[in-house]
Design an enzyme around this catalytic site. Structure first.
Site, PDB file in Angstrom:
ATOM      1  N   SER D  44       0.822  -1.226   0.000  1.00 22.78           N
ATOM      2  CA  SER D  44       0.000   0.000   0.000  1.00 22.78           C
ATOM      3  C   SER D  44       0.852   1.271   0.000  1.00 22.78           C
ATOM      4  O   SER D  44       1.787   1.386   0.809  1.00 22.78           O
ATOM      5  CB  SER D  44      -0.892  -0.002   1.245  1.00 22.78           C
ATOM      6  OG  SER D  44      -1.728   1.129   1.265  1.00 22.78           O
ATOM      7  N   ASP D  75      -6.792  -2.115  -1.266  1.00 27.37           N
ATOM      8  CA  ASP D  75      -7.859  -2.741  -2.065  1.00 27.37           C
ATOM      9  C   ASP D  75      -7.793  -4.264  -2.042  1.00 27.37           C
ATOM     10  O   ASP D  75      -8.533  -4.932  -2.782  1.00 27.37           O
ATOM     11  CB  ASP D  75      -7.773  -2.244  -3.515  1.00 27.37           C
ATOM     12  CG  ASP D  75      -8.043  -0.751  -3.614  1.00 27.37           C
ATOM     13  OD1 ASP D  75      -9.103  -0.319  -3.122  1.00 27.37           O
ATOM     14  OD2 ASP D  75      -7.206  -0.018  -4.163  1.00 27.37           O
ATOM     15  N   HIS D  94      -6.190  -2.664 -10.532  1.00 28.83           N
ATOM     16  CA  HIS D  94      -7.056  -1.520 -10.208  1.00 28.83           C
ATOM     17  C   HIS D  94      -6.330  -0.239 -10.596  1.00 28.83           C
ATOM     18  O   HIS D  94      -5.157  -0.067 -10.264  1.00 28.83           O
ATOM     19  CB  HIS D  94      -7.364  -1.495  -8.712  1.00 28.83           C
ATOM     20  CG  HIS D  94      -8.090  -0.266  -8.277  1.00 28.83           C
ATOM     21  ND1 HIS D  94      -9.264   0.168  -8.873  1.00 28.83           N
ATOM     22  CD2 HIS D  94      -7.808   0.656  -7.316  1.00 28.83           C
ATOM     23  CE1 HIS D  94      -9.664   1.280  -8.291  1.00 28.83           C
ATOM     24  NE2 HIS D  94      -8.805   1.603  -7.350  1.00 28.83           N
ATOM     25  N   HIS D  96      -7.061   4.272 -11.528  1.00 29.87           N
ATOM     26  CA  HIS D  96      -7.921   5.452 -11.680  1.00 29.87           C
ATOM     27  C   HIS D  96      -7.597   6.106 -13.024  1.00 29.87           C
ATOM     28  O   HIS D  96      -7.541   7.334 -13.117  1.00 29.87           O
ATOM     29  CB  HIS D  96      -7.672   6.451 -10.551  1.00 29.87           C
ATOM     30  CG  HIS D  96      -8.133   5.999  -9.202  1.00 29.87           C
ATOM     31  ND1 HIS D  96      -8.665   6.854  -8.277  1.00 29.87           N
ATOM     32  CD2 HIS D  96      -8.155   4.786  -8.618  1.00 29.87           C
ATOM     33  CE1 HIS D  96      -8.972   6.189  -7.168  1.00 29.87           C
ATOM     34  NE2 HIS D  96      -8.659   4.934  -7.346  1.00 29.87           N
ATOM     35  N   ASP D 119     -12.736  -6.431 -29.842  1.00 27.68           N
ATOM     36  CA  ASP D 119     -11.605  -7.369 -29.860  1.00 27.68           C
ATOM     37  C   ASP D 119     -11.300  -7.912 -28.465  1.00 27.68           C
ATOM     38  O   ASP D 119     -10.663  -8.959 -28.335  1.00 27.68           O
ATOM     39  CB  ASP D 119     -10.348  -6.672 -30.412  1.00 27.68           C
ATOM     40  CG  ASP D 119     -10.325  -6.602 -31.936  1.00 27.68           C
ATOM     41  OD1 ASP D 119     -11.025  -7.393 -32.596  1.00 27.68           O
ATOM     42  OD2 ASP D 119      -9.604  -5.746 -32.478  1.00 27.68           O
ATOM     43  N   HIS D 170     -15.675   5.826  -8.579  1.00 24.67           N
ATOM     44  CA  HIS D 170     -14.395   5.333  -8.097  1.00 24.67           C
ATOM     45  C   HIS D 170     -13.377   5.168  -9.240  1.00 24.67           C
ATOM     46  O   HIS D 170     -12.664   6.109  -9.548  1.00 24.67           O
ATOM     47  CB  HIS D 170     -14.638   4.028  -7.330  1.00 24.67           C
ATOM     48  CG  HIS D 170     -13.436   3.510  -6.630  1.00 24.67           C
ATOM     49  ND1 HIS D 170     -13.430   2.382  -5.863  1.00 24.67           N
ATOM     50  CD2 HIS D 170     -12.172   3.955  -6.607  1.00 24.67           C
ATOM     51  CE1 HIS D 170     -12.224   2.163  -5.369  1.00 24.67           C
ATOM     52  NE2 HIS D 170     -11.441   3.100  -5.807  1.00 24.67           N
ATOM     53  N   TYR D 228      -6.649 -14.620 -35.345  1.00 23.85           N
ATOM     54  CA  TYR D 228      -5.729 -13.488 -35.215  1.00 23.85           C
ATOM     55  C   TYR D 228      -4.461 -13.976 -34.518  1.00 23.85           C
ATOM     56  O   TYR D 228      -4.512 -14.830 -33.648  1.00 23.85           O
ATOM     57  CB  TYR D 228      -6.410 -12.399 -34.385  1.00 23.85           C
ATOM     58  CG  TYR D 228      -5.574 -11.160 -34.185  1.00 23.85           C
ATOM     59  CD1 TYR D 228      -5.664 -10.092 -35.077  1.00 23.85           C
ATOM     60  CD2 TYR D 228      -4.697 -11.059 -33.120  1.00 23.85           C
ATOM     61  CE1 TYR D 228      -4.906  -8.937 -34.891  1.00 23.85           C
ATOM     62  CE2 TYR D 228      -3.925  -9.915 -32.933  1.00 23.85           C
ATOM     63  CZ  TYR D 228      -4.039  -8.858 -33.813  1.00 23.85           C
ATOM     64  OH  TYR D 228      -3.288  -7.721 -33.631  1.00 23.85           O
TER      65      TYR D 228
END
Lengths: 231, 231, 231, 231
Positions: D44, D75, D94, D96, D119, D170, D228
């Site tokens: 953290s 988190d 995670h 932002h 895709d 969030h 692909y």
């Protein structure tokens, strides 16, 4: 000849890609030498990566090449009209920088929304009227210069207090007492154009800043009562 | 004197161009020394490329220069008012960063739309009222500081919980317990201003986040019950 | 075989990340060799960081691999249709560059708003109609090429005067006389797409530029009366 | 223990600033080890510049630290709920990131407007409902995970076909079969979020792409009929 000015004009041109103002060869800077009455300008369509100071072209105000192996920028006649009209200008820049050009394409003056603008431009940054069919098809680049002069004249603007303008459907010209100052004004114009766009998006009813702000900030940096910086 | 603080203030100033918060010299950082009651601030209009720690200017809270060869930032009187009013503040930053300045030009508070904002600012980021004609024309920079204090006071805001503000038609000030924290808050403010702009564009009917989110995230990082990070 | 063209196609592919036109492997460039009738194309899904000139794949216009250890780009059938139809084209690029793709997702032609556009594209940049259920489910990539050809045909467009197009809900294709020119046109398309978006945001009533501007600028750079650059 | 996974998780975390997805410490990546049932996660509030592979924290699915000198990301309880529910997931991210977070703040699903989206994500990218007062104030991070699971469940979505989601007010979570794939999906999400925003700005009446496009592109890259890439 004019080796020092060629070096300065070269350096000023190289600032354009460095500052993110141009893509490929879409811009040009010139510098005027008061003593000889000649100016130095970037050659047309030359790659910035390989360009050298000695590639700069020396021109006179009749549009004749005085020295240089290359053809001058295709916008040379615009530069000539501005140098002929405004003897205080020592450098001119043309770019298609993204936000300034978008205002030009939108055909709108950039309102004065804040002090970033007011520190450099005293009032709105005007957008020149569209050229007529004849002006486009005969001596287009010269007529671009004449339309800039017409706009500043009609608005009673001092070119050193309004050191840049938008050309409808085209891009921006800025100028200054010397070439690097003209480039500096191009950077400011692009930043101001960006923030004016965001400002109107954030508040669609926004009004220009009060005249007091414009006066305070412009004259904090310019004229005999300036107190910004070390002078 | 205050060599260590000069170094810190110098480093904090150099963060501004590195973090993309300023163009040319449009910003300044200061740091306050509680022991002496002096503060250290960037000189006015000096190029970041050539600036050195020893160029920082030492000032007292009466606005007198204590040490330094340069004039201090023209925004020094704003810094003074904030240091005099808020003894917990140890660093102040002023920028014209693009998105924060656009909200300032739009004259709007930035609503709290999410946790990125709530992690650093407890509630909206306020926009100070326009200054009056007299406030602009007499001691403009001092009055900018007083208007910031007036805004925080009227809203009952704790400056350590609202570590930044917008000045209408101008730009942003942020602060913190020390200079680098104040710069950190400028970075956050710019990012939050950008996302708030996009958020309103994506959903023109968006409402601020629930108060629960604001409380949860702010106090997850601040105060005695904080549990974010390693402390 | 075709070692020189492989080198050129490799370099042209490497321009895509360098110019910010692609994320990961979302793009491809090919180059056509008139003498052999073969073309060289990027392999499918290969990381740009590790790709080498010898990894390029040599194909013929029947879609058969002539040389190469990898499978060719999955968009190869689109390239084939364009090379078969337009013998003057020597390079093709496909990207998902952000602004061009956003116009494609919006399903709109990009109007000609200014000279940046007019210097390279003679008229609007068209957006191809949506493919039908059958076209998507059978030979999708080939049908993408056929729909591009259909669009240019219906509009009576010369592919060298309209060196790029948008595919609805997909992305952009550009082309040119050789691969690096095709990449150049991708850069122009992205910049033009960005500025057209800003232009409409700044003035929601904006009209396309007058036809005179389009004629002047396109033929200032192209055709026998061109006078831009050193030729 | 789990030295190889620590190295992978470290590298995946370092991709976040490199790809422009995070400011300061606003993100985290974890990776799951099926054999031991442990996962490795970023500590953290640790600065990316000084972070080392050995700083990664080893946790079990009961939320107990198995090894490591630091506290795990705040988190962590969200990661735990996702790993417990979806055994096929081997990495979680995670962020932002600006555009994804702006959609989250706007409280909207990202519609499928084109093939860049199709895709990687089979259908819209959902936005989780707001948490209740109680969910925010008790075990907030755990409840974030449960609300993600609730959303995927209600929509009948396969987490490997919808490898990411928005949390209202969030930010974003993405996942994948391993940590670097989860980061890859964060990059895609941000790009798709940006283009969806521009797309709606360019055409305010735009409709999502036809289902045929979504099927074609997703299954061109995923599942047993994929063609692909080189596999």
């Amino acid at each position: 000849m004019l080796e020092e000015l060629k070096e300065i004009v070269y350096e000023a041109n190289m600032e354009l890609p460095k500052r993110g103002l141009i893509t490929y060869t879409w811009g040009n800077v010139s510098g005027f030498d008061k003593e000889s009455g000649y100016f130095v300008i970037k050659p047309s369509g030359i790659d910035y990566d390989s360009m050298m100071p000695e590639d700069m072209v020396v021109m006179n105000l009749n549009g004749e090449k005085v020295e240089g192996k290359y053809k001058p920028s295709s916008d040379t006649p615009t530069h000539i009209e501005l140098y002929k009209k405004y003897p205080d200008i020592g450098g001119i820049v043309h770019t298609h920088s993204s936000f300034a050009t978008s205002w030009a394409q939108a055909g709108r003056d950039i309102p004065l929304y804040g002090t970033t603008h007011a520190d450099y431009f005293y009032g709105e940054i005007p957008c020149v009227r569209s050229l007529t069919h004849d002006e486009i098809n005969n001596e287009y680049e010269k007529n671009t210069g004449l339309a800039i002069i017409e706009t500043l004249g009609k608005k009673g603007m001092n070119p050193l207090y309004t050191p840049g303008i938008l050309c409808t459907n085209h891009g921006a010209f800025t100028w200054g007492k010397e070439p690097l100052e003209a480039v500096h004004n191009s950077v400011v114009l692009e930043e101001v154009a960006k923030m004016a766009y965001y400002t109107e998006s954030i508040n669609s009813n926004v009004k220009p800043a009060p005249k007091d702000i414009a006066n305070k900030h412009f004259f904090r940096k310019h004229g005999e009562n300036a107190y910004y910086g070390q002078n």
